[in-house]
Design an enzyme around this catalytic site. Structure first.
Site: not given
Ligand code: AMP
Length: 112
Positions: A30, A85, A91-93, A98
């Site tokens: 991450d 998430n 909290g899913q972004s 994943h």
């Molecule tokens: P979520 O908020 O559960 O959807 O988690 C998404 C995760 O993806 C977050 O912890 C971000 O830091 C991570 N993330 C987003 N873009 C990248 C990237 N290019 N490389 C590595 N991690 C990423």
């Protein structure tokens, strides 16, 4: 899926620190780590969340967990937390399935 950042990583268009892979999943660090070990394990198939992946490819959900276990064991940890998430309020972004794999520190419960 041109606008999906994780599809971009799978395609090799976006750099990632890959730590493990298999025929159906990829694991990489991450970019904003929340623990000494913080890896994301993603399916090669695009699915919005883990429940959608369970409908599409149930065996790949099992593979996410197997690779998470391997990554933590390879890093020398036997305790870890898996987080999936699902939905913005959770909290899913990134809307490509994943598993967060977090290890290397004591983790509080319940999560925030
Ligand atoms: P979520 O908020 O559960 O959807 O988690 C998404 C995760 O993806 C977050 O912890 C971000 O830091 C991570 N993330 C987003 N873009 C990248 C990237 N290019 N490389 C590595 N991690 C990423």
């Amino acid at each position: 899926m041109n606008d999906c950042i994780f599809c971009g990583i799978l395609a090799g268009e976006i750099p990632a620190d890959v730590v493990a892979e298999s025929e159906t999943v990829l694991a990489f660090r991450d970019r904003n780590p929340q623990a000494p070990l913080h890896v994301l394990v993603i399916p090669r198939t695009h699915a919005t969340n883990v429940a959608e992946l369970a409908d599409l490819e149930p065996e790949t959900v099992a593979e996410l967990v197997r690779v998470a276990q391997r990554v933590t064991a390879d890093a020398g940890y036997d305790s870890y937390r898996l987080v999936a998430n699902t939905g913005e309020d959770a909290g899913q972004s990134v809307f490509h399935t994943h598993l967060h794999v977090l290890a290397g520190r004591t983790q509080a419960w319940p999560p925030g």
